[in-house]
Each structure stands twice: as C-alpha cells, then as structure tokens.
Design a protein around this motif. Sequence first.
Motif, PDB file in Angstrom:
ATOM      1  N   MET A   1       0.831  -1.203   0.000  1.00 39.88           N
ATOM      2  CA  MET A   1       0.000   0.000   0.000  1.00 39.88           C
ATOM      3  C   MET A   1       0.866   1.253   0.000  1.00 39.88           C
ATOM      4  SD  MET A   1      -2.797  -1.295   2.832  1.00 39.88           S
ATOM      5  CE  MET A   1      -3.848   0.161   2.799  1.00 39.88           C
ATOM      6  N   MET A   2       0.366   2.279  -0.645  1.00 40.77           N
ATOM      7  CA  MET A   2       1.066   3.566  -0.697  1.00 40.77           C
ATOM      8  C   MET A   2       0.027   4.678  -0.754  1.00 40.77           C
ATOM      9  SD  MET A   2       2.272   3.312  -4.662  1.00 40.77           S
ATOM     10  CE  MET A   2       1.072   2.924  -5.945  1.00 40.77           C
ATOM     11  N   GLN A   3       0.475   5.898  -0.543  1.00 43.69           N
ATOM     12  CA  GLN A   3      -0.447   7.016  -0.679  1.00 43.69           C
ATOM     13  C   GLN A   3      -0.924   7.110  -2.130  1.00 43.69           C
ATOM     14  OE1 GLN A   3       1.930  10.209   1.177  1.00 43.69           O
ATOM     15  NE2 GLN A   3       0.364  10.296   2.767  1.00 43.69           N
ATOM     16  N   PHE A   4      -2.183   7.479  -2.306  1.00 40.07           N
ATOM     17  CA  PHE A   4      -2.837   7.520  -3.617  1.00 40.07           C
ATOM     18  C   PHE A   4      -3.024   6.123  -4.215  1.00 40.07           C
ATOM     19  CE2 PHE A   4      -0.937  11.877  -3.711  1.00 40.07           C
ATOM     20  CZ  PHE A   4      -2.110  12.600  -3.870  1.00 40.07           C
ATOM     21  N   ASP A   5      -2.859   5.070  -3.407  1.00 37.47           N
ATOM     22  CA  ASP A   5      -3.002   3.714  -3.932  1.00 37.47           C
ATOM     23  C   ASP A   5      -4.428   3.518  -4.456  1.00 37.47           C
ATOM     24  OD1 ASP A   5      -3.242   0.973  -4.344  1.00 37.47           O
ATOM     25  OD2 ASP A   5      -1.909   0.476  -2.681  1.00 37.47           O
ATOM     26  N   PRO A   6      -4.602   3.295  -5.768  1.00 41.44           N
ATOM     27  CA  PRO A   6      -5.958   3.143  -6.315  1.00 41.44           C
ATOM     28  C   PRO A   6      -6.731   1.981  -5.712  1.00 41.44           C
ATOM     29  CG  PRO A   6      -4.368   3.505  -8.082  1.00 41.44           C
ATOM     30  CD  PRO A   6      -3.577   3.253  -6.830  1.00 41.44           C
ATOM     31  N   ASN A   7      -6.009   0.945  -5.266  1.00 41.83           N
ATOM     32  CA  ASN A   7      -6.684  -0.222  -4.701  1.00 41.83           C
ATOM     33  C   ASN A   7      -7.323   0.057  -3.353  1.00 41.83           C
ATOM     34  OD1 ASN A   7      -6.151  -2.349  -6.694  1.00 41.83           O
ATOM     35  ND2 ASN A   7      -4.016  -1.965  -6.193  1.00 41.83           N
ATOM     36  N   TRP A   8      -6.860   1.093  -2.655  1.00 40.99           N
ATOM     37  CA  TRP A   8      -7.362   1.376  -1.318  1.00 40.99           C
ATOM     38  C   TRP A   8      -7.835   2.814  -1.147  1.00 40.99           C
ATOM     39  CZ3 TRP A   8      -8.552  -2.877   0.910  1.00 40.99           C
ATOM     40  CH2 TRP A   8      -7.841  -4.039   0.614  1.00 40.99           C
ATOM     41  N   THR A   9      -8.048   3.486  -2.253  1.00 37.51           N
ATOM     42  CA  THR A   9      -8.621   4.825  -2.205  1.00 37.51           C
ATOM     43  C   THR A   9     -10.126   4.736  -1.986  1.00 37.51           C
ATOM     44  OG1 THR A   9      -6.932   5.782  -3.646  1.00 37.51           O
ATOM     45  CG2 THR A   9      -9.039   6.934  -3.546  1.00 37.51           C
ATOM     46  N   LEU A  10     -10.671   5.603  -1.151  1.00 41.59           N
ATOM     47  CA  LEU A  10     -12.112   5.630  -0.943  1.00 41.59           C
ATOM     48  C   LEU A  10     -12.815   5.986  -2.260  1.00 41.59           C
ATOM     49  CD1 LEU A  10     -12.336   7.611   2.421  1.00 41.59           C
ATOM     50  CD2 LEU A  10     -12.294   5.134   2.114  1.00 41.59           C
ATOM     51  N   PRO A  11     -13.943   5.360  -2.565  1.00 47.51           N
ATOM     52  CA  PRO A  11     -14.645   5.657  -3.823  1.00 47.51           C
ATOM     53  C   PRO A  11     -14.908   7.141  -4.042  1.00 47.51           C
ATOM     54  CG  PRO A  11     -15.601   3.717  -2.794  1.00 47.51           C
ATOM     55  CD  PRO A  11     -14.606   4.269  -1.810  1.00 47.51           C
ATOM     56  N   SER A  12     -15.247   7.867  -2.969  1.00 46.39           N
ATOM     57  CA  SER A  12     -15.560   9.294  -3.119  1.00 46.39           C
ATOM     58  C   SER A  12     -14.336  10.130  -3.454  1.00 46.39           C
ATOM     59  CB  SER A  12     -16.194   9.831  -1.828  1.00 46.39           C
ATOM     60  OG  SER A  12     -15.284   9.728  -0.741  1.00 46.39           O
ATOM     61  N   LYS A  13     -13.142   9.588  -3.262  1.00 51.04           N
ATOM     62  CA  LYS A  13     -11.908  10.314  -3.554  1.00 51.04           C
ATOM     63  C   LYS A  13     -11.259   9.870  -4.869  1.00 51.04           C
ATOM     64  CE  LYS A  13     -10.777  11.125   1.337  1.00 51.04           C
ATOM     65  NZ  LYS A  13     -10.888  12.602   1.285  1.00 51.04           N
ATOM     66  N   MET A  14     -11.884   8.913  -5.555  1.00 54.57           N
ATOM     67  CA  MET A  14     -11.257   8.340  -6.730  1.00 54.57           C
ATOM     68  C   MET A  14     -11.106   9.352  -7.864  1.00 54.57           C
ATOM     69  SD  MET A  14      -9.917   5.351  -7.288  1.00 54.57           S
ATOM     70  CE  MET A  14     -10.818   4.099  -6.384  1.00 54.57           C
ATOM     71  N   ASP A  15     -12.083  10.237  -8.016  1.00 56.25           N
ATOM     72  CA  ASP A  15     -11.999  11.236  -9.086  1.00 56.25           C
ATOM     73  C   ASP A  15     -10.753  12.103  -8.958  1.00 56.25           C
ATOM     74  OD1 ASP A  15     -14.228  10.443 -10.426  1.00 56.25           O
ATOM     75  OD2 ASP A  15     -15.557  11.968  -9.574  1.00 56.25           O
ATOM     76  N   ASP A  16     -10.314  12.342  -7.721  1.00 55.73           N
ATOM     77  CA  ASP A  16      -9.179  13.237  -7.483  1.00 55.73           C
ATOM     78  C   ASP A  16      -7.843  12.503  -7.398  1.00 55.73           C
ATOM     79  OD1 ASP A  16     -10.920  15.434  -7.307  1.00 55.73           O
ATOM     80  OD2 ASP A  16     -11.340  14.981  -5.204  1.00 55.73           O
ATOM     81  N   ASN A  17      -7.871  11.194  -7.585  1.00 54.98           N
ATOM     82  CA  ASN A  17      -6.648  10.395  -7.474  1.00 54.98           C
ATOM     83  C   ASN A  17      -6.067  10.168  -8.864  1.00 54.98           C
ATOM     84  OD1 ASN A  17      -4.635   8.525  -7.052  1.00 54.98           O
ATOM     85  ND2 ASN A  17      -5.846   7.214  -5.706  1.00 54.98           N
ATOM     86  N   TYR A  18      -5.090  10.972  -9.236  1.00 53.57           N
ATOM     87  CA  TYR A  18      -4.538  10.889 -10.586  1.00 53.57           C
ATOM     88  C   TYR A  18      -3.935   9.520 -10.880  1.00 53.57           C
ATOM     89  CZ  TYR A  18       0.217  11.255  -8.742  1.00 53.57           C
ATOM     90  OH  TYR A  18       1.390  11.006  -8.092  1.00 53.57           O
ATOM     91  N   MET A  19      -3.424   8.829  -9.843  1.00 51.71           N
ATOM     92  CA  MET A  19      -2.806   7.524 -10.071  1.00 51.71           C
ATOM     93  C   MET A  19      -3.823   6.479 -10.510  1.00 51.71           C
ATOM     94  SD  MET A  19       0.097   7.091  -7.123  1.00 51.71           S
ATOM     95  CE  MET A  19       0.467   5.448  -7.720  1.00 51.71           C
ATOM     96  N   ALA A  20      -5.101   6.693 -10.174  1.00 50.48           N
ATOM     97  CA  ALA A  20      -6.130   5.739 -10.556  1.00 50.48           C
ATOM     98  C   ALA A  20      -6.422   5.787 -12.043  1.00 50.48           C
ATOM     99  CB  ALA A  20      -7.410   6.012  -9.771  1.00 50.48           C
ATOM    100  N   TRP A  21      -5.965   6.851 -12.714  1.00 50.69           N
ATOM    101  CA  TRP A  21      -6.348   7.063 -14.108  1.00 50.69           C
ATOM    102  C   TRP A  21      -5.180   6.980 -15.085  1.00 50.69           C
ATOM    103  CZ3 TRP A  21     -11.332   6.706 -14.585  1.00 50.69           C
ATOM    104  CH2 TRP A  21     -12.129   7.027 -13.487  1.00 50.69           C
ATOM    105  N   MET A  22      -3.965   6.767 -14.584  1.00 51.37           N
ATOM    106  CA  MET A  22      -2.810   6.712 -15.471  1.00 51.37           C
ATOM    107  C   MET A  22      -2.691   5.337 -16.118  1.00 51.37           C
ATOM    108  SD  MET A  22      -1.860   9.759 -15.312  1.00 51.37           S
ATOM    109  CE  MET A  22      -0.415   9.625 -16.381  1.00 51.37           C
TER     110      MET A  22
END
Length: 338
Positions: free
Chosen positions: A116-137
């Motif tokens: 796990m790491m900060q901005f980890d897409p696997n453990w990001t809260l659904p409501s914060k996913m839009d703002d997590n750039y790592m989830a979209w790269m």
Amino acid sequence: MAKKTKSENVPKKMQETFAAISSLTDVFCKEQLNEEYAQMARYLTAALCRKRPSPLTRGKTNSWAGGVIYALGFVNFLFDKSQKPSLTAGGLCAGFGISTSNGASKSKQIRDLMDMMQFDPNWTLPSKMDDNYMAWMITVDGFAVDARSMPLHIQEVAYEKGFIPYIPGQMDEPKKDRATVRNALYTLEAFIIGGPLAEEFVENNPVIGRTVEIRGDQTLEDLHKILFKAFDREEEHLYEFQLKGAGPMDPENKKYISSSAGEGFDEPKPDGVCEEIKIGSLELEEGEAFAYWFDFGDDWWHQINVVSITEPVPDPKGKYPKIIKRKGDSPPQYPDVA
C-alpha cells in the motif's frame, strides 16, 4: 496499475478473527468516520485474513483494528486537516486504546504486506477516486496518459482489464457498482410487435417471443446475433436498438446502430455503435423495455423486456448469450416469398 478485486471472503479458520476486528472498525467508523472507511476496513481485514500465514493470528485485536484504519488513513490522507473526514493519528489510536507508536507500527506492517502507498488506487475511498490521478494513469503505445482524456473505446478496454476504476461519466451514485453490473446476467424477453411484413403473420400468431440470457460484458452486437438466431433469420440487414424513450421512434430515445450502417446513416447522429456498447453500460433496470429494429425497409420491430438482472453470473462457465425459451412460430424473413 491493475485494480484488485475486493471481497469479505475469509478462510473458515479466520472468520472469528475477521468478525472481531471488523466489529471494532465498524463501531469506530460509525462514530468518527463514515461507511466508506468501514467497508474498506472490512475489505482490508479480509485480505489480511487470506494471507498465508495471516499476520492477524498474532497480536491484539484492537491493535490490528487500529492498524487497519491507520493504514487506510495513510492512503487517503486522513491526517490532513483539509480532508473530510479528518483525524489526528493520536486521536485515531486513542479510539482503539493503543499508543500512537503501536498504531503506526501496525499500519507500516500492513502497508508493507499489502504493498500500500499514498494515492493507492486499490485502497482509495470511492468518493476520492476522481481526485486520485494515479487511478487514471495508463500506458498507450508506450506513453503514460490520463485515461479520462482518451476516447471511450480505450476507456472501456482499460476498464475491462481493471486498469481504471470505472468509465468516466458512468459512476453516478447511487447506481450499482460497475464491476457488479458488468458481471451480471441479464434475462431478456424479445417480442415481434410490428412492421409491414410482420402484420399478417403477427395477426395469426399473436405472441411471437424469445427469451435469451446475456452477460453484462457482452455487447449489443452480441444481443443482435442471438436474436437473429432466435428468430431463425437467414440474411443480415442493418439494425438499431432504441432505449430510454417512450417507445419506438421516440425522438428522445438513445439510438445505437450497427457499424455497417456507415457514414451514410441519416441524421440525427446515433449515440454509439452496437459493437462497442456493453449491455452492462446501458443502466438497464428490471421491468424496463426497449426497442430493436431489424432491416431498415422491411422494418421488423421488436420490444425487449428486461426480465431479471442476476449478480453475479450464476454459471460463469456457461456459454452466453443463449436462447432459453421460445414462444410462437418464427416468421419467415420474407413472408411474401415463403
């Protein structure tokens, strides 16, 4: 980074441990955080229970419960005062009756085990996913790009492969989880309801229907092919599906055509081509009806009723789409030459 499938399934010998830790995290999240954190904590606890050997077999239950929330808080910046909700590390650990150093140590152990790491897409809260750039790269032709800027067909491939959490613009709460809808099994009833060539045949055969099953990850083209087979047709023609309006030819309908219609297809421009549109992306609901138009000219019109949506597919090894019921004789495709 491919997203990992989450579940609360745990080995039988770990069920008691899972329940004990989850009961603590559930209460804490209800009082100080929210249901998103509670659900993610259950997923993380279950994942730790499935580790071989599981670290949760050693140590105190409250320490692990605090470590789970601490680890998730680390990923989601819980300790940043600008976030909502937010907590201090000391306040979090006090809520579980452990020291801050103990909570931080357990969190580090969990993060190392789960990568796990900060901005980890696997453990990001659904409501914060839009703002997590790592989830979209994603990587396209060797270049790192933001999937949200890519064409829909690339987004759909990335989603199917688990590289992005959902298709941008299609995560509209409180709609069903997209992965669940994609894996659902749709039971559809199709009836011939009209058209110049159908009128006489329908008059003498008032009910001509076929029931089919199709997966959410299959396309409108797949649905057309199984209906073509179900009604015993022999020659392909252009076709179109119309959804969300009041009935066939309603100008408010969303229209999806076969790609073979080409650039010469009359305006208004269709909303998509059937080869690219997944059944699970249509936001269908049980009891809903939509139209299927086959052969522009002879105009075989069908009404398709959504009988049921089962999640997940009951028989994942079954061959879909498939015909499960027939009612009435199939009309000849060209009655005048039959």
